[in-house]
Design a protein around this motif. Structure first.
Motif, PDB file in Angstrom:
ATOM      1  N   ALA A  33       7.190  28.408 -53.069  1.00 26.03           N
ATOM      2  CA  ALA A  33       6.465  29.121 -52.012  1.00 26.03           C
ATOM      3  C   ALA A  33       5.112  28.474 -51.755  1.00 26.03           C
ATOM      4  CB  ALA A  33       6.295  30.588 -52.389  1.00 26.03           C
ATOM      5  N   GLY A  34       4.461  28.001 -52.818  1.00 24.59           N
ATOM      6  CA  GLY A  34       3.196  27.290 -52.637  1.00 24.59           C
ATOM      7  C   GLY A  34       3.376  26.008 -51.844  1.00 24.59           C
ATOM      8  N   PHE A  35       4.459  25.290 -52.116  1.00 23.55           N
ATOM      9  CA  PHE A  35       4.746  24.066 -51.353  1.00 23.55           C
ATOM     10  C   PHE A  35       4.967  24.393 -49.880  1.00 23.55           C
ATOM     11  CE2 PHE A  35       7.139  22.352 -55.340  1.00 23.55           C
ATOM     12  CZ  PHE A  35       5.940  22.231 -56.028  1.00 23.55           C
ATOM     13  N   ILE A  36       5.756  25.420 -49.643  1.00 23.69           N
ATOM     14  CA  ILE A  36       6.083  25.802 -48.258  1.00 23.69           C
ATOM     15  C   ILE A  36       4.842  26.331 -47.538  1.00 23.69           C
ATOM     16  CG2 ILE A  36       7.448  27.417 -46.867  1.00 23.69           C
ATOM     17  CD1 ILE A  36       9.687  27.011 -48.994  1.00 23.69           C
ATOM     18  N   LEU A  37       4.026  27.108 -48.244  1.00 22.87           N
ATOM     19  CA  LEU A  37       2.768  27.574 -47.647  1.00 22.87           C
ATOM     20  C   LEU A  37       1.905  26.398 -47.223  1.00 22.87           C
ATOM     21  CD1 LEU A  37       1.509  30.588 -49.779  1.00 22.87           C
ATOM     22  CD2 LEU A  37       1.728  30.493 -47.306  1.00 22.87           C
ATOM     23  N   TYR A  38       1.815  25.401 -48.089  1.00 23.37           N
ATOM     24  CA  TYR A  38       1.051  24.207 -47.720  1.00 23.37           C
ATOM     25  C   TYR A  38       1.612  23.606 -46.426  1.00 23.37           C
ATOM     26  CZ  TYR A  38      -1.062  19.631 -47.659  1.00 23.37           C
ATOM     27  OH  TYR A  38      -1.753  18.514 -47.247  1.00 23.37           O
ATOM     28  N   GLY A  39       2.924  23.522 -46.349  1.00 27.62           N
ATOM     29  CA  GLY A  39       3.544  22.964 -45.147  1.00 27.62           C
ATOM     30  C   GLY A  39       3.187  23.738 -43.897  1.00 27.62           C
ATOM     31  N   PHE A  40       3.245  25.058 -43.969  1.00 33.09           N
ATOM     32  CA  PHE A  40       2.916  25.874 -42.801  1.00 33.09           C
ATOM     33  C   PHE A  40       1.425  25.875 -42.495  1.00 33.09           C
ATOM     34  CE2 PHE A  40       7.031  28.143 -43.552  1.00 33.09           C
ATOM     35  CZ  PHE A  40       7.589  27.847 -42.310  1.00 33.09           C
ATOM     36  N   LEU A  41       0.599  25.897 -43.533  1.00 34.72           N
ATOM     37  CA  LEU A  41      -0.843  25.981 -43.316  1.00 34.72           C
ATOM     38  C   LEU A  41      -1.482  24.640 -42.989  1.00 34.72           C
ATOM     39  CD1 LEU A  41      -1.721  28.447 -46.223  1.00 34.72           C
ATOM     40  CD2 LEU A  41      -1.454  28.989 -43.786  1.00 34.72           C
ATOM     41  N   PHE A  42      -0.910  23.561 -43.510  1.00 33.02           N
ATOM     42  CA  PHE A  42      -1.454  22.235 -43.269  1.00 33.02           C
ATOM     43  C   PHE A  42      -0.443  21.360 -42.539  1.00 33.02           C
ATOM     44  CE2 PHE A  42      -3.935  23.757 -46.913  1.00 33.02           C
ATOM     45  CZ  PHE A  42      -5.218  23.556 -46.449  1.00 33.02           C
ATOM     46  N   SER A  43       0.558  20.864 -43.278  1.00 33.77           N
ATOM     47  CA  SER A  43       1.558  19.992 -42.670  1.00 33.77           C
ATOM     48  C   SER A  43       2.704  19.756 -43.652  1.00 33.77           C
ATOM     49  CB  SER A  43       0.928  18.645 -42.313  1.00 33.77           C
ATOM     50  OG  SER A  43       1.913  17.722 -41.924  1.00 33.77           O
ATOM     51  N   PHE A  44       3.891  19.621 -43.104  1.00 33.78           N
ATOM     52  CA  PHE A  44       5.046  19.259 -43.928  1.00 33.78           C
ATOM     53  C   PHE A  44       5.199  17.741 -44.037  1.00 33.78           C
ATOM     54  CE2 PHE A  44       6.360  23.607 -42.866  1.00 33.78           C
ATOM     55  CZ  PHE A  44       6.841  24.040 -44.094  1.00 33.78           C
ATOM     56  N   SER A  45       4.401  16.983 -43.313  1.00 32.13           N
ATOM     57  CA  SER A  45       4.581  15.532 -43.265  1.00 32.13           C
ATOM     58  C   SER A  45       4.460  14.815 -44.619  1.00 32.13           C
ATOM     59  CB  SER A  45       3.640  14.900 -42.241  1.00 32.13           C
ATOM     60  OG  SER A  45       2.307  15.111 -42.606  1.00 32.13           O
ATOM     61  N   PRO A  46       3.642  15.287 -45.574  1.00 32.17           N
ATOM     62  CA  PRO A  46       3.597  14.563 -46.860  1.00 32.17           C
ATOM     63  C   PRO A  46       4.888  14.668 -47.673  1.00 32.17           C
ATOM     64  CG  PRO A  46       1.677  15.989 -46.632  1.00 32.17           C
ATOM     65  CD  PRO A  46       2.613  16.325 -45.529  1.00 32.17           C
ATOM     66  N   TYR A  47       5.733  15.648 -47.338  1.00 32.08           N
ATOM     67  CA  TYR A  47       6.954  15.874 -48.109  1.00 32.08           C
ATOM     68  C   TYR A  47       8.062  14.932 -47.667  1.00 32.08           C
ATOM     69  CZ  TYR A  47       4.747  20.377 -49.210  1.00 32.08           C
ATOM     70  OH  TYR A  47       3.895  21.365 -49.625  1.00 32.08           O
ATOM     71  N   SER A  48       8.511  14.138 -48.606  1.00 25.51           N
ATOM     72  CA  SER A  48       9.639  13.245 -48.334  1.00 25.51           C
ATOM     73  C   SER A  48      10.864  13.783 -49.065  1.00 25.51           C
ATOM     74  CB  SER A  48       9.307  11.842 -48.867  1.00 25.51           C
ATOM     75  OG  SER A  48       9.166  11.884 -50.276  1.00 25.51           O
ATOM     76  N   TYR A  49      11.981  13.102 -48.843  1.00 25.16           N
ATOM     77  CA  TYR A  49      13.179  13.467 -49.600  1.00 25.16           C
ATOM     78  C   TYR A  49      12.942  13.270 -51.094  1.00 25.16           C
ATOM     79  CZ  TYR A  49      15.811  13.706 -45.255  1.00 25.16           C
ATOM     80  OH  TYR A  49      16.260  14.051 -44.020  1.00 25.16           O
TER      81      TYR A  49
END
Length: 160
Positions: A33-49
């Motif tokens: 949930a913390g990872f997903i929150l970061y994605g919504f609040l900042f960006s999902f772009s740093p997350y790769s496969y």
């Protein structure tokens, strides 16, 4: 605003650590949930496969560490499968019956009761198995803490 966002993410991660000793709180879900929150609040772009694959491996190791620690703690002290189940049930019920102390006493009492009532062991043997269960639980908390720190560390290394 970004400080507030980071505080929210940090609180979600802190709840995950509370879940280490309070099993009603699913630690892995709060970390994700913390990872997903970061994605919504900042960006999902740093997350790769690769990021999701590494985190999934950590999550699998987290579940395995929990199971293996309890299993080894009970088995090493002569416990049965019933003691493992008793320990697990005690871990889940203990905190509700005996707040705070139930986290420690629950697995111990559950394993002891299982050995006495299911396998008709004497009190001394059952208490020995209960101590093994307690050692397994404490070992599990330490192992899972380290794994969760790695999960969060890898997340921070990825996004910062």
């Amino acid at each position: 605003m970004s400080i507030l966002y980071w505080l929210i993410i940090a609180v979600v991660f802190a709840v995950a650590f509370i879940g280490l000793v309070y099993p009603a709180i699913p630690s892995v879900i709060f970390i994700v949930a913390g990872f997903i929150l970061y994605g919504f609040l900042f960006s999902f772009s740093p997350y790769s496969y690769l990021f999701w694959l590494v985190e999934a491996v950590f999550a699998a190791v987290l579940f395995a560490a929990d199971y293996v620690s309890n299993l080894l703690g009970v088995k090493r002290y002569g416990g049965s499968r019933a003691a493992i189940w008793g320990s697990t049930i005690g871990l889940l019920i203990g905190p509700f019956v005996i707040p705070v102390a139930g986290i420690i006493l629950g697995p111990f009492i559950g394993a002891v009761c299982a050995e006495i009532f299911v396998h008709q062991k004497d009190m001394k043997s059952a208490v020995k198995v209960g101590l093994g269960s307690l050692i397994g639980f404490l070992t599990s908390v330490v192992a899972k803490s380290v794994i969760q720190l790695f999960m969060i560390g890898y997340f921070l290394w990825t996004v910062l």
